[in-house]
Design a protein around this motif. Structure first.
Motif, PDB file in Angstrom:
ATOM      1  N   GLY A   1      41.177  57.573  39.104  1.00  0.00           N
ATOM      2  CA  GLY A   1      41.510  59.381  39.264  1.00  0.00           C
ATOM      3  C   GLY A   1      40.780  58.789  37.294  1.00  0.00           C
ATOM      4  N   PRO A   2      40.140  60.569  37.671  1.00  0.00           N
ATOM      5  CA  PRO A   2      38.858  61.308  37.081  1.00  0.00           C
ATOM      6  C   PRO A   2      39.554  60.741  35.319  1.00  0.00           C
ATOM      7  N   ALA A   3      40.796  61.537  35.087  1.00  0.00           N
ATOM      8  CA  ALA A   3      41.040  61.739  33.467  1.00  0.00           C
ATOM      9  C   ALA A   3      41.624  60.312  33.157  1.00  0.00           C
ATOM     10  N   GLU A   4      41.971  58.649  33.348  1.00  0.00           N
ATOM     11  CA  GLU A   4      41.773  57.711  33.457  1.00  0.00           C
ATOM     12  C   GLU A   4      41.036  57.071  32.005  1.00  0.00           C
ATOM     13  N   ARG A   5      42.003  57.223  30.942  1.00  0.00           N
ATOM     14  CA  ARG A   5      41.014  55.632  30.065  1.00  0.00           C
ATOM     15  C   ARG A   5      41.899  55.240  29.329  1.00  0.00           C
ATOM     16  N   GLY A   6      41.303  54.018  28.857  1.00  0.00           N
ATOM     17  CA  GLY A   6      42.083  52.909  28.655  1.00  0.00           C
ATOM     18  C   GLY A   6      41.684  51.530  28.994  1.00  0.00           C
ATOM     19  N   THR A   7      42.420  50.070  28.545  1.00  0.00           N
ATOM     20  CA  THR A   7      41.375  48.989  28.472  1.00  0.00           C
ATOM     21  C   THR A   7      41.780  48.592  29.465  1.00  0.00           C
ATOM     22  N   TYR A   8      40.881  47.312  29.689  1.00  0.00           N
ATOM     23  CA  TYR A   8      41.101  46.506  31.513  1.00  0.00           C
ATOM     24  C   TYR A   8      40.818  45.018  31.239  1.00  0.00           C
ATOM     25  N   ASN A   9      41.068  43.882  32.041  1.00  0.00           N
ATOM     26  CA  ASN A   9      40.089  43.387  32.090  1.00  0.00           C
ATOM     27  C   ASN A   9      39.535  42.362  33.625  1.00  0.00           C
ATOM     28  N   LEU A  10      38.414  41.965  32.960  1.00  0.00           N
ATOM     29  CA  LEU A  10      37.517  42.135  34.062  1.00  0.00           C
ATOM     30  C   LEU A  10      36.759  40.383  34.076  1.00  0.00           C
ATOM     31  N   ALA A  11      37.401  39.641  35.478  1.00  0.00           N
ATOM     32  CA  ALA A  11      37.284  38.482  35.804  1.00  0.00           C
ATOM     33  C   ALA A  11      36.805  38.473  36.849  1.00  0.00           C
ATOM     34  N   ILE A  12      35.192  37.535  36.774  1.00  0.00           N
ATOM     35  CA  ILE A  12      34.281  36.625  37.957  1.00  0.00           C
ATOM     36  C   ILE A  12      34.489  35.595  38.195  1.00  0.00           C
ATOM     37  N   ARG A  13      34.871  34.841  39.051  1.00  0.00           N
ATOM     38  CA  ARG A  13      34.622  33.023  39.068  1.00  0.00           C
ATOM     39  C   ARG A  13      34.396  32.994  40.915  1.00  0.00           C
ATOM     40  N   GLY A  14      34.672  31.599  41.420  1.00  0.00           N
ATOM     41  CA  GLY A  14      33.814  31.923  42.727  1.00  0.00           C
ATOM     42  C   GLY A  14      35.408  31.558  43.922  1.00  0.00           C
ATOM     43  N   CYS A  15      35.108  31.936  45.120  1.00  0.00           N
ATOM     44  CA  CYS A  15      36.396  32.201  45.236  1.00  0.00           C
ATOM     45  C   CYS A  15      36.623  31.274  46.226  1.00  0.00           C
ATOM     46  N   ARG A  16      38.234  31.595  46.888  1.00  0.00           N
ATOM     47  CA  ARG A  16      38.628  30.475  47.700  1.00  0.00           C
ATOM     48  C   ARG A  16      37.861  29.903  48.982  1.00  0.00           C
ATOM     49  N   VAL A  17      37.704  29.285  49.162  1.00  0.00           N
ATOM     50  CA  VAL A  17      36.749  29.772  50.834  1.00  0.00           C
ATOM     51  C   VAL A  17      38.481  29.201  51.621  1.00  0.00           C
ATOM     52  N   GLY A  18      38.510  29.243  52.829  1.00  0.00           N
ATOM     53  CA  GLY A  18      39.687  28.951  53.785  1.00  0.00           C
ATOM     54  C   GLY A  18      41.013  29.068  53.205  1.00  0.00           C
ATOM     55  N   ASP A  19      41.718  29.562  52.598  1.00  0.00           N
ATOM     56  CA  ASP A  19      42.726  30.132  51.989  1.00  0.00           C
ATOM     57  C   ASP A  19      43.263  31.479  52.221  1.00  0.00           C
ATOM     58  N   PRO A  20      44.132  31.557  53.313  1.00  0.00           N
ATOM     59  CA  PRO A  20      44.256  33.091  53.934  1.00  0.00           C
ATOM     60  C   PRO A  20      45.448  33.556  52.823  1.00  0.00           C
ATOM     61  N   THR A  21      44.317  34.559  52.099  1.00  0.00           N
ATOM     62  CA  THR A  21      45.318  35.417  50.984  1.00  0.00           C
ATOM     63  C   THR A  21      45.639  36.595  51.732  1.00  0.00           C
ATOM     64  N   THR A  22      44.547  37.579  52.399  1.00  0.00           N
ATOM     65  CA  THR A  22      44.577  38.937  52.881  1.00  0.00           C
ATOM     66  C   THR A  22      44.908  38.447  54.136  1.00  0.00           C
ATOM     67  N   TYR A  23      45.799  40.191  55.055  1.00  0.00           N
ATOM     68  CA  TYR A  23      45.428  40.220  56.449  1.00  0.00           C
ATOM     69  C   TYR A  23      45.502  42.053  56.685  1.00  0.00           C
ATOM     70  N   ARG A  24      45.897  42.606  57.155  1.00  0.00           N
ATOM     71  CA  ARG A  24      45.456  44.155  57.401  1.00  0.00           C
ATOM     72  C   ARG A  24      45.629  44.106  58.709  1.00  0.00           C
ATOM     73  N   ILE A  25      45.977  45.773  59.131  1.00  0.00           N
ATOM     74  CA  ILE A  25      45.566  46.542  60.880  1.00  0.00           C
ATOM     75  C   ILE A  25      44.465  45.861  61.456  1.00  0.00           C
ATOM     76  N   LYS A  26      44.152  45.521  62.126  1.00  0.00           N
ATOM     77  CA  LYS A  26      42.811  45.919  62.558  1.00  0.00           C
ATOM     78  C   LYS A  26      42.956  46.917  64.149  1.00  0.00           C
ATOM     79  N   ALA A  27      44.286  47.006  65.045  1.00  0.00           N
ATOM     80  CA  ALA A  27      43.907  48.133  65.862  1.00  0.00           C
ATOM     81  C   ALA A  27      45.758  47.998  66.435  1.00  0.00           C
ATOM     82  N   GLY A  28      46.199  49.387  66.466  1.00  0.00           N
ATOM     83  CA  GLY A  28      47.464  49.690  67.579  1.00  0.00           C
ATOM     84  C   GLY A  28      48.593  49.856  66.579  1.00  0.00           C
ATOM     85  N   ASN A  29      48.192  50.880  65.354  1.00  0.00           N
ATOM     86  CA  ASN A  29      48.591  51.868  64.642  1.00  0.00           C
ATOM     87  C   ASN A  29      49.043  53.077  65.720  1.00  0.00           C
TER      88      ASN A  29
END
Length: 859
Positions: free
Chosen positions: A429-457
């Motif tokens: 949003g172009p007018a958004e002003r405010g606060t946030y938290n930014l985090a960085i860490r190693g990711c978990r390999v081999g742990d299914p966390t997201t899935y999404r449409i590949k084809a057929g919608n």
């Protein structure tokens, strides 16, 4: 004397006597009975009045007019009475009033008894005092009647309702002038507004005070002001001015104390070095400019013998460049803010992205799989992350939503080789002003966390046949790698379509595909879920069972974000079919390529457009009985292609769905909101048909001036409409559009105005701003005519019957009694309406009127 003469004389005498008896003298009329307008009078306040009158009857019981009674009063200290019969109270007591007309009299009993009204705060209100001390002046409340006259001998109850402390007395009886008083000792907190009530006979008035802190006892960094540990370019001012707070021994803020700010190290400078604490005990330096060299700077805040507070800042190279970007290590979490003082960039033409950002630098000594996540705290709704190679400047990744349109925080999952990288934290949003938290860490390999449409919608097929492309999903771990061997379960709504291979396992690339999906007639949905990860939201496929594939007809393609019930799915299908029967001409085709998260869609839309796509979200909006839903277009065709809707959004409040479905009005709500997606009330302005738009504070005779709509309006009884009933904003221009001026509920506001037909003229018509909760909501020839004005090819014969019961001028027009009104509320989708270019991508916001392009066969 002869005898005949004697007989005649005697007869004359007798006749004379008889005539005298019949014509006796008239008796004079005299006032005999007086009846007052009331036998008793009770006056509740000093100065209160009551008008008396007397009816006068004569001895025959006939009313006499023109006679004015003379009044007397037994005790003129209680009341007075004027010659006109007006009684006025002077003091509490009783008296007798006597009215006299001639010899007749009557009496009226009068009682004056003051009744207390709410007491009046006479003195002591609004004082300021130190905590735990008595206020300088007592609180004085006066007991009065409704005309303000004081009342003595009445108990006033004083009570503390906030702020604590004590009162010298809690009950005080009013004296002759009506006053009662107490002394108020404040409590120990200056953070809660002190309040005391004075109550008489259940009616109260409130005294307030301001509690100040005691002697200064401590000084701390001002809470909520993140001024310590800042980074700024050398020789420039830090973004957040340092501030301190002075407190007493009880933790109360102390106002009016002068704090001195001075530079300790780094060679910088300040403005506003002497600052006075506010009511909240806070003193803020004017500005702090860091020294001319890279390094540590310190600033001291001092007050008397209290321990000084020291702020530290780091002077760096330009923080908006790789050299001066804020260091970011793995793992780490930092708090940041998007403000007008942040780094800036120039976006591409027609972009609506935020131009403000913060820049962070990550140095990796070895290949690392990372998760970088930006989470909103306050003021920000839609975080956005970018990742760059710090050396080459190449863009490596970007993310808007963790789960498009659902989880709006931002996350980048990536494996990076050793090197230096830049993270740009901003918002969509172009007018958004405010606060946030930014985090960085190693990711978990081999742990299914997201899935999404590949084809057929979004497919279409004949009812009873399978879609051409079997739907498939892609399962990813936190690092973005495809996950093989994961079980995915596919399911339809019970009774709507069928599947084979409902349980599938992902292949080596993390893709799972259903065996086949056979459609039922109308809208169909298919969910894909991960049984091993029930907390991950399901993926939803949408399809349409329509004979012939809809190639030569107008088609509405519904894309569901949530799984509906079978009844809801059928109702959506009925509404879509209704509009498809009205609009008979295909719209120009072409590609549509919009990103995930656009128009409330959790998935990207990249396909060939066949008429209109509508994204449907069933979710809690604001609870029961408020906004039923919202809808409108997000993307429209180019002006050259007619400027009509390509894709729109519909949201419905799940809190209201059970009531609407039980009442049988859900279909009308869906039909209404689909109308907004097609352009009713939403494209009027861009097409140049909305005239004299109103605001909630400035009312005009707002109207739609499309010729086909006017013809439809006249056909349903509007030919004689002149606006004579519009007394607030007269005018009578056709077709009247809602201006919230009169004859509508108080709920009429910014979400109803300028985008619906006027309720007090067209009451039950489908596209007014209110649902007829007890009866039909006809889709009239007026609404179909307005679609033709916008540029659609329509079948006018599909209009519902809509008859005029009474004159439009009376504001009563309906096909049946209106029944209770249910406001649609703020039901217009408020996102920008963007025009699609030749490649199907957004090219800019539609603001100017789009010319209507009429197609062959349209009249």
């Amino acid at each position: 004397m002869p005898r005949p003469f004697l007989r005649l004389t005697a007869l004359g005498l007798l006749l004379g006597l008889g005539l005298h008896a019949c014509a006796s003298p008239t008796e004079p009329l005299e006032p005999t009975t007086l009846t007052p307008s009331t036998a008793t009078v009770t006056l509740d306040a000093i100065g209160a009045t009551q008008q008396l009158s007397v009816t006068v009857l004569d001895q025959k019981g006939t009313a006499m007019t023109g006679l004015v009674p003379t009044w007397t009063v037994s005790d003129p200290t209680v009341v007075t009475i004027a010659a006109s019969g007006l009684v006025t109270a002077l003091r509490n007591g009783t008296a007798t009033l006597t009215a006299t007309v001639g010899a007749a009299t009557t009496t009226v009993a009068v009682t004056v008894a003051q009744v207390p009204a709410a007491p009046v705060a006479v003195a002591g209100n609004g004082q300021t005092g130190q905590v735990r001390t008595a206020l300088a002046n007592p609180l004085v409340a006066r007991v009065v009647d409704r005309l303000g006259a004081p009342i003595a001998g009445v108990d006033v109850t004083f009570a503390i309702i906030s702020g604590g402390g004590s009162l010298s007395v809690t009950t005080s009886r009013s004296v002759a002038n009506g006053e009662a008083s107490t002394v108020w000792t404040l409590g120990s907190s200056a953070l809660v507004a002190p309040r005391v009530t004075a109550t008489v006979a259940g009616q109260s008035t409130i005294f307030t005070a301001t509690a100040t802190g005691g002697p200064p006892a401590q000084m701390i960094m001002a809470p909520g002001v993140a001024a310590d540990g800042q980074r700024a370019k050398f020789g420039t001012a830090v973004e957040i001015a340092p501030a301190v707070q002075i407190l007493d021994a009880l933790g109360n803020p102390v106002a009016g104390q002068t704090v001195t700010f001075s530079v300790l190290t780094g060679g910088g400078s300040v403005t506003g070095a002497s600052a006075v604490t506010s009511a909240s005990g806070v003193a803020t330096v004017g500005s702090w400019t860091l020294g001319p060299a890279v390094g540590t700077n310190t600033l001291q805040a001092a007050f008397g013998a209290l321990t000084p507070v020291v702020f530290t800042a780091t002077a760096v190279l330009d923080p908006c460049t790789a050299a001066g970007a804020t260091p970011f290590i793995v793992p780490d979490t930092v708090a940041g803010s998007i403000s007008n003082a942040d780094c800036s960039w120039t976006p591409p033409p027609n972009s609506s992205e935020n131009t403000k950002f913060d820049l962070y630098k990550v140095d990796l000594t070895s290949p690392t799989a990372l998760i970088i996540e930006m989470t909103k705290v306050s003021g920000i709704e839609d975080p956005y992350l970018y990742l760059y190679n710090a050396t080459t400047g190449d863009s490596l990744a970007a993310n808007d939503d963790i789960q498009s349109g659902v989880l709006r925080d931002s996350r980048i999952a990536i494996t990076l080789p050793a090197g230096s990288y830049l993270v740009r934290a901003t918002t969509w949003g172009p007018a958004e002003r405010g606060t946030y938290n930014l985090a960085i860490r190693g990711c978990r390999v081999g742990d299914p966390t997201t899935y999404r449409i590949k084809a057929g919608n979004g497919q279409m097929a004949d009812p009873g046949t399978a879609v051409a492309t079997a739907p498939s999903v892609e399962v990813l771990d936190e690092c973005g790698n495809g996950m093989p061997g994961v079980t995915v379960t596919f399911a339809t709504v019970a009774g709507v379509g069928s599947l084979t291979g409902a349980s599938a396992t992902t292949n080596a690339s993390g893709v799972a595909t259903v065996g086949s999906w056979t459609l039922a007639a109308g809208p169909n949905v298919l969910s894909a879920t991960l049984p091993a990860s029930p907390s991950v939201a399901p993926v939803i496929f949408s399809a349409n069972g329509k004979a012939g594939g809809g190639a030569s007809t107008f088609d509405i393609s519904l894309r569901f974000v949530n799984m509906p019930t079978a009844n809801q799915l059928a109702t959506f299908g009925q509404a879509a079919a209704r509009w498809e029967s009205i609009i008979t001409g295909d719209l120009p085709g072409g590609p549509i390529n919009v990103a995930a998260g656009s128009c409330n869609s959790p998935v990207a839309i990249n396909e060939t457009l066949d008429d209109v796509i509508i994204v449907v979200r069933l979710e809690n909006i604001d609870g029961v009985g408020q906004v039923l839903g919202s809808a409108g277009p997000c993307f429209v065709r180019s002006a050259a292609a007619g400027g009509l809707t390509s894709m729109g959004s519909m949201r419905f409040d799940t809190s209201d769905l059970p009531t609407l479905e039980t009442a049988g009005t859900f279909n009308a709500v869906i039909l209404h909101e689909m109308g907004h997606v097609l352009g009713i009330g939403t494209l009027w302005g861009s097409k140049g048909f909305l005239q004299l738009p109103s605001t909630t504070s400035a009312k005009q005779d707002t109207h739609f001036n499309g010729p086909e709509a006017i013809t439809g309006f006249n056909a349903i009884g509007g030919s004689s409409y002149t606006g004579a009933s519009q007394t607030v904003v007269p005018g009578g221009a056709k077709v009247p559009v809602e201006n919230c001026a009169q004859g509508v509920p108080s709920s009429c506001g910014s979400g109803t105005i300028n985008s619906h037909w006027r309720e007090n003229v067209l009451q039950t018509e489908l596209m007014t701003g209110y649902l007829n909760g007890a009866g039909s909501n006809p889709l009239s020839a007026l609404t179909i005519g307005s679609l033709k004005d916008l540029g659609y090819v329509v079948d006018a014969s599909k209009a519902d019957a809509f008859f005029q019961i009474m004159s439009l001028e009376a504001g009563l027009m309906a096909s049946e009694p209106a029944g209770p009104l249910i406001p649609f509320g703020d039901d217009i989708h408020h996102g920008p309406i963007l025009e699609l270019g030749r490649d199907g991508r957004p090219v800019g916001e539609v603001t100017a009127p789009v010319p209507v392009k009429r197609r062959r066969g349209q009249r």
